[in-house]
Each structure stands twice: as C-alpha cells, then as structure tokens.
Design a protein around this motif. Structure first.
Motif, PDB file in Angstrom:
ATOM      1  N   THR A 206       0.997   0.239  -1.807  1.00  0.00           N
ATOM      2  CA  THR A 206       1.288   1.567  -2.347  1.00  0.00           C
ATOM      3  C   THR A 206       2.729   1.956  -2.074  1.00  0.00           C
ATOM      4  O   THR A 206       3.425   2.482  -2.949  1.00  0.00           O
ATOM      5  CB  THR A 206       0.333   2.604  -1.736  1.00  0.00           C
ATOM      6  OG1 THR A 206      -1.014   2.255  -2.060  1.00  0.00           O
ATOM      7  CG2 THR A 206       0.641   4.003  -2.260  1.00  0.00           C
TER       8      THR A 206
ATOM      9  N   SER B  85       5.006  -0.021  -4.285  1.00  0.00           N
ATOM     10  CA  SER B  85       4.985   0.425  -5.679  1.00  0.00           C
ATOM     11  C   SER B  85       5.812   1.683  -5.883  1.00  0.00           C
ATOM     12  O   SER B  85       6.099   2.055  -7.030  1.00  0.00           O
ATOM     13  CB  SER B  85       3.543   0.682  -6.127  1.00  0.00           C
ATOM     14  OG  SER B  85       3.016   1.829  -5.480  1.00  0.00           O
ATOM     15  N   ARG B  86       6.210   2.328  -4.812  1.00  0.00           N
ATOM     16  CA  ARG B  86       6.972   3.570  -4.908  1.00  0.00           C
ATOM     17  C   ARG B  86       8.388   3.449  -4.347  1.00  0.00           C
ATOM     18  O   ARG B  86       9.117   4.447  -4.289  1.00  0.00           O
ATOM     19  CB  ARG B  86       6.238   4.698  -4.171  1.00  0.00           C
ATOM     20  CG  ARG B  86       4.868   5.001  -4.761  1.00  0.00           C
ATOM     21  CD  ARG B  86       4.091   5.975  -3.895  1.00  0.00           C
ATOM     22  NE  ARG B  86       2.790   6.268  -4.480  1.00  0.00           N
ATOM     23  CZ  ARG B  86       2.563   7.217  -5.379  1.00  0.00           C
ATOM     24  NH1 ARG B  86       3.563   7.970  -5.795  1.00  0.00           N
ATOM     25  NH2 ARG B  86       1.365   7.415  -5.866  1.00  0.00           N
TER      26      ARG B  86
END
Length: 490
Positions: A305, A308-309
């Motif tokens: 996560t 992905s950011r």
C-alpha cells in the motif's frame, strides 16, 4: 558419476558372493555409504543456492537413515544383546521422515517463524510416531500382529512422503522447486517399493544377504538425481494452474497438524498424556502458525500500500496519493469553511539539464529538490508529491494566501540556495512555482484549484522562471483577471 553409481550395486553384489565370510560387515558398509553418498550429493546441490533449504532437508534425512543403519551395525556386530539399543535404530529411521515431512508440508515462501513452527510440529510428529510404533510391538517381545502393524506404520510414513511430494511437484510453478519435488517423488517411490518388499517379504532375512543390494538402490537413485545436469521428465512437466498452486500452498500447512492428530488419536487408551500433548501441539502449533503468516501478510499488504502511494525515485507521494489527498482536504476545507492552498513547482530548464549532464544526474537533482521541498512543508497536513516528470505539487491546507506565498517563496529560495550545478542559464538548478489559494464553496471542485495553480505556474515561467506567481481568489470562487507575480529573480 553415473558409471560409479551404476557400478555400486554390482560391487555390493560381488562382495556378497565372493567374500561370504565377511558378507555382513561388507554389506553394512555399503548400506551406510549409500545414504551418505546421497547426503553428499544433496549437499552439493544445495550449494547452488536455489532451494537450498529443501536439498539440505534431504541431506539431513539421509544422514539420519545412515545413523540408524550404523546403530544396527553396532548392535549386530559388536553386542551380544542388541535389544537395549535396537529401539535407537528405529528412532533414527522414524526421524529420517521428519525433514522429509517438513519439506513437503512447509511452503518455502512462508516466513521463517512459521516454518520454525512447522519444524517443531514435524519433530513432535516423529516422536509420537516412534512412541506409536511401540504400542504395536516391543523390541524384545513382538506379536505377529504387532510386527505387522509396525510394518504398516512405516508404509504409511513412506506413502505420506510420496503422495505429498507428488502434489507439491504438480503444484510448483517454479522450475527449480519442481525439480526438487520431482527428485523427492522419484526417491520416495523407489524407497516405498524397496522398503515394502524388505519389510513384508524379507523381514526374517539377516543382513549380509542378497536383498541388501536392493536397500541401497533408492539412495543411489537420489544421488544421481541430485547431481545430474539434465532435468527429468517429471521436472519438465508443465505446471498446473495458478489456482491449484495457491490451493496447495494454502493447504500444505494443514498436513502436519492433521497427521499429528491422526497419529495421536490411537494413543488415547495406551498413553493418554502423550495423546493429549499431541492434540495440544497440533492445535496450538497450527494456530500460532496462522497468526505468524497473517502478521506477515498484513505487513506485506501495508508495504505494498505504501509503495502504491510513493514515488520510487524521490520518496515523495505519487500522483495517486496526491489526487486522493487533494480531494480529502478539499472536502474538509469546504465543510469547515477554511482555506486551502496548492503550489505547483517545476524545475527550470530540466530537459537541458538531462541532455547536458545525463539522466543519472537528472535523477539526483530530482531527489535533491524533493528533499528540499519536503523539508520546507513540514506541517502535519502538508503533502509534497511528485506530480509528474520534473514537476512537483504541495497541498497546503488551512493557510491563507499570504502565508502560502511566504512558504512558496521559501521553497524557491531554499532550492536555489542548494547551488546544484546545471547547464541551464544561471548555472544552478532553480524552480518556478505557481500558487493558488481559496476557500471552496459547495459548487466548486478541486480541478478549479489545479487550473488556477497551473495558470500561475505558466505565468511564472513566462516571466523568466525562478519565480513564484500567485492566483488568489476569495470565497465564493470568482476567477481573478490572471496570475499576479510575487517575488523571485528571473
């Protein structure tokens, strides 16, 4: 190597026929050296560092089997009363199956704490299995039924390894992993046949006779499989579907606790304490293992996560994180009636820098600019992101236009103060910044703020770069005549 392994059983057979007086000690020597040769071959294969843990498990199993045969030899040749230590040899033969069981039941991709639990469960299974064999027969006084049950227990152990080796081979998507389980399946199949024949049809035969030649064949096969350069047909076989592979990977850890429960169950009447201990070990072990695997999954999910950011080059938030944060801060500002500012920052003459100094230097300049921007926008709600290429963006919630302008000017000044060499005019890296700030109303959208900041950035670049320009409106949002320059050297 193949010639040596092929000649091995012939030499063993010749020794039994030509030197009958020394047939027993010579046969013991061959039966000990065969698994040791297999262990050495597996150890050499492990040095390739592909699936080393699996090949080491195979080598350990061979060493345990050789230890059991060594105890057999000492009991037979050196002791008048072999009864007290014969149980030790059976223990080694049982423990031989522990690393093999661990290999087929413990997925290599699982975290090491979970695999440690698997190892402990495999050891507990081996111990209870050994105790279980002596509920059927003792060393010094065994009934016919007890001996038959003892043989069946070893058949079950060997069949267990073979079946699950075939399942793991079929489910393996990695060719090297498939090679490992293909080798184990071929060895386990050969060992099952030979051990079944010896245990059921030659149990009364003493060591030093012709059936001994068969005993060494599975180990010689394993040595050849571990050392051969070309893959076997089992290894070349096409892997199964990804869904089946995932099913086997998820279900493999159940093999150990379920087998432990199955072996512990029949002990309730004869050894209730040991049986209850087996039940507890199976349940707690599997529960602990699941917790460890889930913790690893949660950590991996959080890591993915974050990745992905995050922009991989600069370590700043990426465009996805920027879009989500801008929308969230915009809605918060609209509900609370507080201002929100946005700065778009572009490195001046970046194409000229890349062409003149090369992309590695360009990447280094991007990282340096990113660090300077992040060091300036340090409030809890501020977000600096890589907007794309050489362009950055800073979301500045809860501050009015004047404070945002001071912050943007500090960004421009700090980056220029780094003195980063550039072939661009002025000789150093500079940035142009477009700034917009407003209090959003119910009908406005974040795209309006982006358009204003982009227009202001265009004005800053048109005015000579290395400058900050602002487009400021008051709520409700009413477009101003155009970008208004603030400060900055051209």
């Amino acid at each position: 190597m193949a010639a040596i392994l092929l000649a091995w059983p012939l030499v063993h057979l010749a020794a039994l026929l030509l030197v009958p007086a020394q047939a027993k000690p010579l046969s013991f020597a061959f039966l000990i050296l065969a698994p040791l040769a297999a262990a050495l071959a597996c150890g050499l294969r492990a040095r390739r560092r592909r699936n080393a843990d699996g090949w080491i498990a195979l080598a350990l199993a061979m060493l345990l089997w050789a230890s059991g045969m060594t105890v057999n030899m000492c009991a037979d040749l050196l002791l008048a009363d072999a009864g007290p230590i014969t149980g030790l040899s059976i223990l080694f033969y049982v423990l031989y199956g522990v690393p093999l069981t661990f290999l087929v039941a413990s997925p290599a991709r699982d975290p090491w704490p979970a695999r440690l639990v698997d190892g402990l469960l495999a050891a507990a299974l081996g111990w209870i299995f050994w105790v279980h064999t002596f509920t059927f027969a003792t060393i010094t006084d065994a009934s016919a039924e007890g001996v038959l049950n003892l043989r069946l227990m070893f058949d079950i152990q060997n069949l267990f390894v073979l079946l699950f080796a075939l399942v793991r081979h079929r489910a393996s998507t990695d060719p090297q992993r498939r090679a490992l389980f293909g080798t184990l399946a071929l060895f386990a199949g050969a060992y099952l046949l030979v051990a079944g024949y010896i245990n059921h049809f030659q149990m009364e035969a003493d060591f030093g006779q012709l059936p001994d030649v068969l005993i060494g064949l599975p180990f010689l096969l394993l040595a050849w499989l571990a050392l051969r350069p070309a893959p076997s047909s089992l290894e070349r076989r096409r892997a199964s579907s990804p869904r089946f592979s995932l099913l086997v990977h998820a279900g493999s850890p159940l093999m150990l606790p379920l087998t432990l429960l199955a072996v512990s169950g029949p002990l309730i009447s004869r050894a209730p304490g040991l049986a209850v201990g087996g039940f507890i070990a199976a349940l707690l072990g599997y529960g602990l293992r699941n917790i460890l695997v889930q913790m690893r999954s949660f950590d991996e999910r959080d890591r993915l996560t974050r990745l992905s950011r995050i922009d991989a080059l600069t370590g700043l938030a990426n465009r996805r994180q920027f879009d989500e944060t801008l929308l969230a801060e915009w809605n918060r500002a609209r509900r609370s009636g507080t201002p929100i500012a946005l700065a778009l920052i572009d490195i001046d003459h970046f194409k000229q820098l890349n062409d003149g100094l090369g992309h590695p230097v360009g990447d280094a300049r991007l990282r340096s600019v990113a660090e300077a921007l992040a060091a300036t926008a340090t409030r809890g709600g501020d977000l600096v992101a890589r907007y794309g290429g050489e362009e950055f963006a800073a979301i500045l919630p809860g501050i009015d236009a004047n404070i945002a302008a001071d912050l943007a000017e500090r960004m421009r000044r700090d980056i220029a103060g780094l003195g980063l060499a550039s072939p661009a005019p002025g000789g150093i890296v500079t940035v142009s910044i477009g700034l917009a700030a407003l209090v959003p109303d119910a009908a406005s959208e974040p795209a309006e703020l982006l358009a204003m900041a982009d227009s202001a950035l265009y004005g800053a670049k048109r005015s000579g770069r290395n400058a900050v320009m602002q487009w400021q409106v008051e709520a409700p949002a009413i477009p101003a005549p155009g970008p208004r320059p603030l400060r900055g050297a051209a």
